[in-house]
Design an enzyme around this catalytic site. Structure first.
Site, PDB file in Angstrom:
ATOM      1  CD  GLU A   1      10.513  -2.005   6.450  1.00  0.00           C
ATOM      2  OE1 GLU A   1       9.737  -2.955   6.667  1.00  0.00           O
ATOM      3  OE2 GLU A   1      10.780  -1.607   5.304  1.00  0.00           O
TER       4      GLU A   1
ATOM      5  CB  CYS B   1      11.064  -0.595   0.670  1.00  0.00           C
ATOM      6  SG  CYS B   1      11.277   0.022  -1.004  1.00  0.00           S
TER       7      CYS B   1
ATOM      8  N   PRO C   1      -3.849  -6.432  -5.153  1.00  0.00           N
ATOM      9  CG  PRO C   1      -5.452  -4.725  -5.390  1.00  0.00           C
ATOM     10  CD  PRO C   1      -5.221  -6.198  -5.662  1.00  0.00           C
ATOM     11  CB  ALA C   2      -2.054  -3.418  -0.163  1.00  0.00           C
TER      12      ALA C   2
ATOM     13  CD  GLU D   1      12.770  -6.046  -5.557  1.00  0.00           C
ATOM     14  OE1 GLU D   1      13.386  -5.309  -4.763  1.00  0.00           O
ATOM     15  OE2 GLU D   1      13.355  -6.689  -6.454  1.00  0.00           O
TER      16      GLU D   1
ATOM     17  CD1 TRP E   1      -0.166  -1.566   3.096  1.00  0.00           C
ATOM     18  CD2 TRP E   1       0.683   0.490   3.263  1.00  0.00           C
ATOM     19  NE1 TRP E   1       0.660  -1.544   4.192  1.00  0.00           N
ATOM     20  CE2 TRP E   1       1.202  -0.288   4.317  1.00  0.00           C
ATOM     21  CE3 TRP E   1       1.089   1.832   3.171  1.00  0.00           C
ATOM     22  CZ2 TRP E   1       2.090   0.208   5.270  1.00  0.00           C
ATOM     23  CZ3 TRP E   1       1.979   2.327   4.113  1.00  0.00           C
ATOM     24  CH2 TRP E   1       2.468   1.524   5.141  1.00  0.00           C
ATOM     25  CG  ASN E   2       5.175   1.275   0.324  1.00  0.00           C
ATOM     26  OD1 ASN E   2       4.752   0.472  -0.500  1.00  0.00           O
ATOM     27  ND2 ASN E   2       6.444   1.390   0.604  1.00  0.00           N
TER      28      ASN E   2
END
Ligand code: NAD
Length: 482
Positions: free
Chosen positions: A382, A283, A177-178, A249, A152-153
């Site tokens: 993270e 990320c 998709p998210a 990724e 979603w980012n």
């Protein structure tokens, strides 16, 4: 006015989930409903997989130039809907409309144009062989049907990083998709659908990742996987899709390393951008700032100044430069990491908590925390939020040791004016991408991007010809002409 229904797109048609179930997607800035979304199940995903096979076959019958033209047609449609896409990005993902959302849409346009162009130059080989009278050629061929699962980012641009090269190369796609950015996916799919692709070429299936995403990954009807998301989900996908070629990724915790000979203003600008862009939900974000004692005080002051200059609020407003966090679990993790950093001795210079009264509970103040020890979660894991933890190291060896002590190894930034130090850090930092005198999140769509070996940032490389290569395989034909 904006609330609408977002349906699946399967075999060239818009469809509800077979169950008829729906879920809501929310605006993180004010908790209002953005849309009602098809809550699909495994059977919907299976239909999409079958349709994608047909789509792949149709794409394979086209010439490369025809598929390239389709990529251009999608880019044109995205260009026409640029304003709608930017608007939904701001309202559903939470990124500032003016300073970030339009840029993401522009990257998606470039992504389709570049894939359409690069595929034309994906040439094969004429290979000399030992046997008299035999000739051999080898070329790249689409693998078949791709399961593409996205976060979603960057809910517009990250999907395009897979969809465009898959389409250009001739793969059919099932895209999951998210859920929290389903409307962004829906509007992007409307653009793709308007470009006139063969039925089934790209199929969108909304719904919970561990149901529809898992089906797309594990079903024997898909031949390859493109996934961007967390290391936790990436690990599950690696098991469930075992044996299929996959691009994973995953997460990052990019250090920005400021050496004592750096231009401190430039370093502070870049670190602030890397920490606070997209509210840190990147990320390749600059998740930690590593420096040494002699410049540490000056750098901390400059970074704090820049954090305080950020205007937090509803991302739709022109004046706002940082919006809310996308969903409650993101902000809970940020709070946990900040509390851990403070407990271990870190000192909050600015921010450090949620901002109330902005419209929802999902705003977090741009935060700078000084003297964070290397063992803190802010260094080792993270955080994915607007937090700049400063970690003071002894010397170059120590900077490299601390930088490489994190579990991730995706991207890094190093600030120095000394060429030999730049090379040393460039070569020794465990990250797929090291940017000298740029933030960790500097990247262009055609540059190879991905995790370093031995780290939990994924496998494979995204970007331009690298993705095209990853979603195709070498096909060799020999001819006995005697
Ligand atoms: P996530 O792993 O929770 O979800 C990503 C996607 O996977 C979503 O669409 C989700 O619905 C789906 N999913 C969840 N469980 C699944 C399952 N069992 N099988 C198949 N699909 C499943 O990640 P997120 O929270 O959406 O995204 C944030 C993460 O993504 C961060 O760790 C970030 O670093 C990473 N990320 C990496 C890159 C990169 O290029 N390396 C880029 C952006 C984000």
């Amino acid at each position: 006015m904006h609330c609408k229904t977002y349906r699946n797109f399967i075999d060239g048609n818009w469809r509800d989930a077979l169950s008829g179930d729906q879920f809501e997607t929310l605006n993180p800035a004010d908790d209002t409903v953005v849309g009602h979304v098809a809550k699909s199940g495994r059977i919907d995903a299976q239909e999409a997989i079958r349709a994608a096979r047909k789509g792949h076959e149709a794409l394979q019958r086209m010439t490369v130039w025809e598929r390239s033209a389709l990529c251009d047609a999608v880019a044109d449609e995205v260009q026409k809907r640029r304003g709608d896409l930017a608007d939904i990005l701001a309202r559903e993902q939470g990124k500032p409309l003016l300073t970030e959302a339009y840029g993401e849409v522009d990257a998606a346009i470039t992504g389709f144009r570049e894939a359409g162009e690069l595929v034309k130059w994906m040439e094969g080989e004429y290979i000399p062989v030992e046997t008299p009278g035999v000739r051999a050629i080898s070329f790249r061929k689409a693998r078949g049907v791709y399961a593409v699962i996205t976060p979603w980012n960057f809910p517009v641009n990250i999907p395009v990083e897979y969809l465009a090269p898959c389409l250009a190369a001739g793969n059919g796609v099932v895209w999951v998709p998210a859920p929290t950015t389903s409307a962004c996916a829906g509007v992007l799919m409307e653009c793709i659908a308007a470009a006139g692709l063969p039925d089934g070429a790209i199929n969108l299936v909304h719904g919970p990742g561990d149901v529809v995403g898992d089906e797309a990954v594990s079903n024997l009807g898909t031949d390859g996987i493109g996934f961007t998301g967390s290391p936790l989900t990436g690990g599950k996908i690696a098991k469930r899709g075992a044996g299929k070629p996959m691009l994973l990724e995953l997460g990052g915790n990019g250090p920005v390393i400021v050496l004592d000979d750096a231009d401190l203003d430039k370093a502070a600008d870049a670190a602030a951008f890397g920490c606070f862009f997209n509210a840190g939900q990147v990320c390749a974000a600059s998740g930690r700032i590593l420096t040494t004692r002699s410049i540490h005080q000056a750098l901390a002051e400059k970074l704090t100044e820049r954090a305080r200059a950020i205007t937090v609020g509803n991302p739709i407003k022109d004046s706002v430069t940082m919006g809310p966090l996308n969903n409650p679990s993101v902000i809970a993790k940020i709070e946990e990491h900040v509390a851990d950093g403070v407990r271990l001795g870190g000192e909050v210079l600015t921010g450090g908590s949620r901002i109330k009264d902005l419209g929802s509970d999902q705003f977090f103040a741009p935060t700078v925390i000084d003297n964070v020890p290397g063992e803190a979660l802010l260094n080792t894991a993270e955080t994915f939020g607007p937090v700049a933890p400063i970690i003071v190291c002894e010397d170059d060896d120590d900077l490299i040791r601390v930088a490489n002590s994190a579990g991730h190894g995706l991207a890094a930034g190093v600030f120095t004016q000394d060429l030999s130090r730049a090379f040393r850090f460039g070569e020794e930092i465990a990250a797929g991408l090291v940017n000298i005198n740029n933030p960790s999140c500097y990247w262009e769509l055609h540059l190879p991007f991905g995790g370093a070996p031995g780290k939990s940032s994924g496998i494979g490389r995204l970007g331009g010809k690298h993705t095209l290569r990853a979603v195709t395989e070498a096909k060799t034909i020999t001819f006995n002409i005697q």
